[in-house]
Scaffold this motif. Sequence first.
Motif, PDB file in Angstrom:
ATOM      1  N   TYR A 106      57.788  14.775  50.784  1.00 42.41           N
ATOM      2  CA  TYR A 106      57.814  13.574  51.617  1.00 42.41           C
ATOM      3  C   TYR A 106      58.707  13.773  52.848  1.00 42.41           C
ATOM      4  O   TYR A 106      58.341  13.403  53.967  1.00 42.41           O
ATOM      5  N   PHE A 107      59.878  14.368  52.645  1.00 42.29           N
ATOM      6  CA  PHE A 107      60.853  14.482  53.744  1.00 42.29           C
ATOM      7  C   PHE A 107      60.700  15.756  54.566  1.00 42.29           C
ATOM      8  O   PHE A 107      61.137  15.808  55.716  1.00 42.29           O
ATOM      9  N   ASN A 110      55.108  16.200  54.693  1.00 40.44           N
ATOM     10  CA  ASN A 110      54.208  15.128  55.094  1.00 40.44           C
ATOM     11  C   ASN A 110      54.512  13.893  54.260  1.00 40.44           C
ATOM     12  O   ASN A 110      54.698  14.007  53.042  1.00 40.44           O
ATOM     13  N   GLN A 111      54.533  12.740  54.879  1.00 34.04           N
ATOM     14  CA  GLN A 111      54.802  11.519  54.127  1.00 34.04           C
ATOM     15  C   GLN A 111      53.651  11.167  53.194  1.00 34.04           C
ATOM     16  O   GLN A 111      53.862  10.445  52.213  1.00 34.04           O
ATOM     17  N   THR A 122      52.520   7.325  49.471  1.00 33.68           N
ATOM     18  CA  THR A 122      53.812   7.408  50.171  1.00 33.68           C
ATOM     19  C   THR A 122      54.970   7.025  49.244  1.00 33.68           C
ATOM     20  O   THR A 122      56.134   7.159  49.623  1.00 33.68           O
TER      21      THR A 122
END
Length: 362
Positions: A106-107, A110-111, A122
Amino acid sequence: MDFISNHLYKVSLKHHILFWLGYFTLNTLRWGSYFNDVSFEGVLEFPYWYSLKTNTLGFPIHMILCYLNIYVLMPKLAFKKKYVSYIVIMLSAIFIMVVVKFNLTYFMVNQNVWPEGPATITNLSLNYTIDMMFGELYVVTFVTAIKITLDFLEEHKRVADLEKTQLETELLFLKTQISPHFFFNTLNNIYSLSVEKSKKTPKIILKLAELMRYLLYETKNKRQSLEAEILCIQNYLDLERVRHNDQLEIDMSISGDISDKEIAPIILLSFIENAFKHGVHKNIGEVKIEIDLSIKEDFLYFTISNPMPVITEYQETFSESSGIGLENVKKRLALGYEKNDYKLDIKSDDDMFVVKLKIKVS
């Protein structure tokens, strides 16, 4: 060769590196190709680069879980039958790693952490967690199966080597049991002749020296030339002829080509020594020993016959096995040859004791 065979299933650091590097490359190309063929939001522009980044994050997690399982949890829990603890800790470790993987993706990548999933993700969802846990479980199971297979093969090799060593040790022990009989009997011959101050004594000592050389230096190998074995037999027979003079008749015949043939050492000699021990030394008067050796293709057909002991006290203890001598040679045949490479037949009646051996000599 022994060094290579002993380390055939050992896994070194190099093997670990090559395995993970190959697995990583294959997985990166597989998912890059998949992302390239199917349109995913935020991924289609650089599918292989996206696959490289996600696998770079994912593979350390794979490796941690795999090594935790095969080197810690299985030895300390599964192999000790603590199955509930093993399952709980393993699933907990996988869940923690999935959470770590989600946040890293995520960080850092890619979210939308699951572009190939059924919907945009997400937040850490149940579907994502279950799917990722199954994926990690697949990798752990795959690597564990490889480890168990290699451990099994290594253990099988170790047991086979141990059995081979035990067989070789037993064969050597059986040989050392047989050899003293020859020295003992021959020394008795020399003593008798020396008491009589016989001119044959030097000849006997020479024959003894040849026997000692054969038994000490030429019986260490698994196979010995048939010619050397027969020469040793002839030396032994010569010693017995000297001892018994006209009371002993030996009829020995050899047919076929004995050159370039091999046999386990002292096998034939053991049968002959046994025939003299029971058929000659325990009989009074004239005695006849018949020996026939015939080579046909890859097999030697050996027959020896001797009269049964006529003295009652010997007859009572004389059995078809003829004591430790023949029992030892039976064991040596079983340990040194395949079942189809020999056939031993021992028969006795009131008058004769006959040994027939068919043995591979190629």
